[in-house]
Design a protein around this motif. Structure first.
Motif, PDB file in Angstrom:
ATOM      1  N   HIS A 167       0.858  -1.196   0.000  1.00 32.19           N
ATOM      2  CA  HIS A 167       0.000   0.000   0.000  1.00 32.19           C
ATOM      3  C   HIS A 167       0.892   1.243   0.000  1.00 32.19           C
ATOM      4  CE1 HIS A 167      -0.226  -0.546   4.731  1.00 32.19           C
ATOM      5  NE2 HIS A 167       0.990  -0.611   4.271  1.00 32.19           N
ATOM      6  N   SER A 169       0.681   3.527   2.247  1.00 34.03           N
ATOM      7  CA  SER A 169       0.778   4.037   3.625  1.00 34.03           C
ATOM      8  C   SER A 169       2.209   4.218   4.155  1.00 34.03           C
ATOM      9  CB  SER A 169      -0.034   3.143   4.568  1.00 34.03           C
ATOM     10  OG  SER A 169      -1.371   3.065   4.125  1.00 34.03           O
ATOM     11  N   GLN A 172       3.503   7.733   4.415  1.00 33.62           N
ATOM     12  CA  GLN A 172       3.143   8.547   5.596  1.00 33.62           C
ATOM     13  C   GLN A 172       4.310   8.582   6.573  1.00 33.62           C
ATOM     14  OE1 GLN A 172      -0.323   7.437   7.872  1.00 33.62           O
ATOM     15  NE2 GLN A 172      -1.437   6.693   6.082  1.00 33.62           N
ATOM     16  N   ARG A 193       0.294  -6.675  -4.768  1.00 36.14           N
ATOM     17  CA  ARG A 193      -0.230  -7.750  -3.917  1.00 36.14           C
ATOM     18  C   ARG A 193      -0.380  -9.030  -4.740  1.00 36.14           C
ATOM     19  NH1 ARG A 193      -4.917  -4.633  -0.384  1.00 36.14           N
ATOM     20  NH2 ARG A 193      -3.560  -2.881   0.136  1.00 36.14           N
ATOM     21  N   GLN A 206      -2.565   3.353  -5.803  1.00 35.02           N
ATOM     22  CA  GLN A 206      -3.306   3.970  -4.700  1.00 35.02           C
ATOM     23  C   GLN A 206      -2.911   5.435  -4.588  1.00 35.02           C
ATOM     24  OE1 GLN A 206      -2.366   1.773  -1.094  1.00 35.02           O
ATOM     25  NE2 GLN A 206      -4.139   0.434  -1.366  1.00 35.02           N
ATOM     26  N   GLU A 208      -2.497   7.913  -1.278  1.00 37.30           N
ATOM     27  CA  GLU A 208      -2.523   8.031   0.166  1.00 37.30           C
ATOM     28  C   GLU A 208      -2.711   9.497   0.509  1.00 37.30           C
ATOM     29  OE1 GLU A 208      -2.099   5.216   1.636  1.00 37.30           O
ATOM     30  OE2 GLU A 208      -1.997   5.780   3.749  1.00 37.30           O
ATOM     31  N   PHE A 248      -3.401   1.214  11.752  1.00 37.25           N
ATOM     32  CA  PHE A 248      -2.732   2.510  11.840  1.00 37.25           C
ATOM     33  C   PHE A 248      -3.672   3.678  12.035  1.00 37.25           C
ATOM     34  CE2 PHE A 248      -3.775   2.365   7.344  1.00 37.25           C
ATOM     35  CZ  PHE A 248      -3.503   1.043   7.013  1.00 37.25           C
ATOM     36  N   THR A 249      -4.985   3.408  12.189  1.00 35.66           N
ATOM     37  CA  THR A 249      -5.929   4.499  12.478  1.00 35.66           C
ATOM     38  C   THR A 249      -6.881   4.077  13.582  1.00 35.66           C
ATOM     39  OG1 THR A 249      -7.195   3.677  10.584  1.00 35.66           O
ATOM     40  CG2 THR A 249      -5.970   5.722  10.256  1.00 35.66           C
ATOM     41  N   GLY A 280     -10.393   3.660   2.396  1.00 30.75           N
ATOM     42  CA  GLY A 280     -10.245   3.451   3.835  1.00 30.75           C
ATOM     43  C   GLY A 280      -9.664   4.719   4.428  1.00 30.75           C
ATOM     44  N   ALA A 281     -10.052   5.011   5.674  1.00 26.96           N
ATOM     45  CA  ALA A 281      -9.583   6.256   6.286  1.00 26.96           C
ATOM     46  C   ALA A 281      -9.680   6.161   7.798  1.00 26.96           C
ATOM     47  CB  ALA A 281     -10.425   7.424   5.784  1.00 26.96           C
ATOM     48  N   GLY A 282      -9.197   7.190   8.464  1.00 23.98           N
ATOM     49  CA  GLY A 282      -9.321   7.218   9.920  1.00 23.98           C
ATOM     50  C   GLY A 282      -8.414   8.272  10.528  1.00 23.98           C
ATOM     51  N   PHE A 304      -5.921   8.624   4.779  1.00 28.51           N
ATOM     52  CA  PHE A 304      -6.841   7.818   3.970  1.00 28.51           C
ATOM     53  C   PHE A 304      -6.056   7.198   2.817  1.00 28.51           C
ATOM     54  CE2 PHE A 304      -6.941  12.144   2.351  1.00 28.51           C
ATOM     55  CZ  PHE A 304      -6.707  11.972   0.999  1.00 28.51           C
ATOM     56  N   GLY A 305      -6.626   6.152   2.252  1.00 34.27           N
ATOM     57  CA  GLY A 305      -5.984   5.503   1.108  1.00 34.27           C
ATOM     58  C   GLY A 305      -7.055   4.998   0.168  1.00 34.27           C
TER      59      GLY A 305
HETATM   60  N1  DAH Z   1      -3.539   1.162   3.370  1.00 34.65           N
HETATM   61  C1  DAH Z   1      -4.918   0.723   3.344  1.00 34.65           C
HETATM   62  C2  DAH Z   1      -5.074  -0.381   2.312  1.00 34.65           C
HETATM   63  O1  DAH Z   1      -4.257  -0.511   1.449  1.00 34.65           O
HETATM   64  C3  DAH Z   1      -5.820   1.843   2.979  1.00 34.65           C
HETATM   65  C4  DAH Z   1      -5.875   2.857   4.091  1.00 34.65           C
HETATM   66  C5  DAH Z   1      -6.824   2.745   5.072  1.00 34.65           C
HETATM   67  C6  DAH Z   1      -4.983   3.888   4.122  1.00 34.65           C
HETATM   68  C7  DAH Z   1      -6.895   3.676   6.078  1.00 34.65           C
HETATM   69  C8  DAH Z   1      -5.026   4.813   5.147  1.00 34.65           C
HETATM   70  C9  DAH Z   1      -6.011   4.695   6.122  1.00 34.65           C
HETATM   71  O2  DAH Z   1      -4.191   5.822   5.230  1.00 34.65           O
HETATM   72  O3  DAH Z   1      -6.061   5.598   7.122  1.00 34.65           O
HETATM   73  O4  DAH Z   1      -6.041  -1.084   2.330  1.00 34.65           O
END
Ligand code: DAH
Length: 335
Positions: A167, A169, A172, A193, A206, A208, A248-249, A280-282, A304-305
């Protein structure tokens, strides 16, 4: 004799110059160079010239004859060349010859469109390596050693602690390690993947997002994502935040948009739910801030991603993700 030859040559050339059609040129040629033509008469006349002057007269007459032959040949060649042009010269109504123009891949186009929206919101673009340390891809994101996301089934391992990033992420972490808040970045890129079917390819893209500062709230996350969705799709598209889990969130959410195909009524694309999951986010987990040495009492942030292929498929109504990577020009030309 000499004068006479000179006069004849000049006359012939002048008449030739004044003639612009083939028939006229042929007539002139017969008159001057034909069997009973002027030049033939001249050459015959040489026998009447005094013997002493005869060789000189003959040479002159032959020279004039040769020059006229050349002039007539050239005139005819010019007319031939001209007659190859379409009558009236250039036909401006003919369609032009078009150039084959290249264009950006649809995934690049969508990436750029999303990036532009975030740039307008004051975000910067960050990057990271595709071949990533296990530490950045998992560990620093609070994904412990025994987490299912590390399963050999999903991750391409290069070695025990090097992977192809699964991902975006990890970017970050790389950004936060180097800089202190406030931070507003997005990070588009390829991810990998072990997966392949109509909605999965082993490599996909993706974007991010990360915003960290004082007093950053879940409300900011909602505001930014709502703006994003309204700009990519339209103002009518509503969003739904569903509670979820990411290491991570905390709290974490999965964000759905109202189905852009059936407008929420329910169809095959949204499995008759009226909603499509897009990202996805948080709020960034305090454990992640601790990994990069941020003061968790002072700073909060959201992340988020989202999958770019997924957005592109919904935007353009594409039902098979593999089409993006088959390099079929007939498909790619449509964007
Ligand atoms: N990295 C996650 C994925 O690949 C997606 C994601 C979810 C990124 C929540 C984020 C996050 O930064 O806060 O499924």
């Amino acid at each position: 004799m000499k004068e006479e030859l000179k006069k004849t040559e000049q006359e012939a050339l002048k008449s030739l110059e004044a003639t612009s059609d083939r028939q006229g040129v042929n007539l002139l040629r017969t008159r001057y160079l034909g069997r009973k033509g002027v030049m033939t008469q001249c050459l015959r006349g040489i026998s009447t010239v005094p013997a002493a002057d005869r060789p000189e007269a003959g040479r002159l007459a032959n020279e004039v004859k040769t020059r006229l032959e050349v002039a007539f040949r050239e005139a005819i060649e010019r007319l031939d060349a001209d007659s190859k042009e379409p009558s009236g010269g250039l036909d401006v109504t003919l369609p032009g010859r078009s150039f084959a123009r290249g264009r950006l891949h649809p995934i690049t186009q969508v990436t750029q469109a999303i990036s532009e929206i975030f740039l307008r919101l004051g975000f910067e673009i960050a990057e990271g390596p595709n071949v990533e340390l296990d530490y950045y891809n998992f560990e620093a994101l609070n994904i412990p050693k025994d987490h299912p996301a590390r399963d050999m089934q999903d991750t391409f391992y290069i070695s025990d602690d090097v992977v192809l990033r699964t991902h975006t992420s990890p970017i970050q972490i790389r950004v936060m390690e180097k800089r202190s808040p406030p931070i507003r970045i997005i990070a588009p890129g390829k991810v990998y993947r072990v997966d392949s079917d109509v909605s999965h390819t082993p490599m996909f893209h993706q974007i991010e997002g990360l915003m960290v500062g004082e007093n950053i709230s879940f409300g900011d996350l909602k505001g930014i994502l709502t703006t994003l969705v309204h700009q990519i799709f339209d103002e009518e598209t509503s969003l739904r935040f569903r509670p979820s889990f990411f290491p991570f969130t905390e709290p974490s959410a999965e964000v759905d948009i109202q189905c852009v195909i059936c407008r929420g009524k329910g169809c095959r694309v949204c499995s008759h739910t009226g909603w499509l999951e897009v990202l996805g986010a948080g709020m960034v987990h305090p454990a992640v801030f601790e990994m990069v040495g941020y003061d968790t009492d002072r700073y909060t942030g959201f992340a988020f991603g989202m999958g770019i292929e997924r957005i592109a498929m919904l935007k353009y109504g594409i039902d098979d993700i593999r089409k993006f990577y088959e390099n079929d020009i007939r498909f790619l030309e449509q964007f």
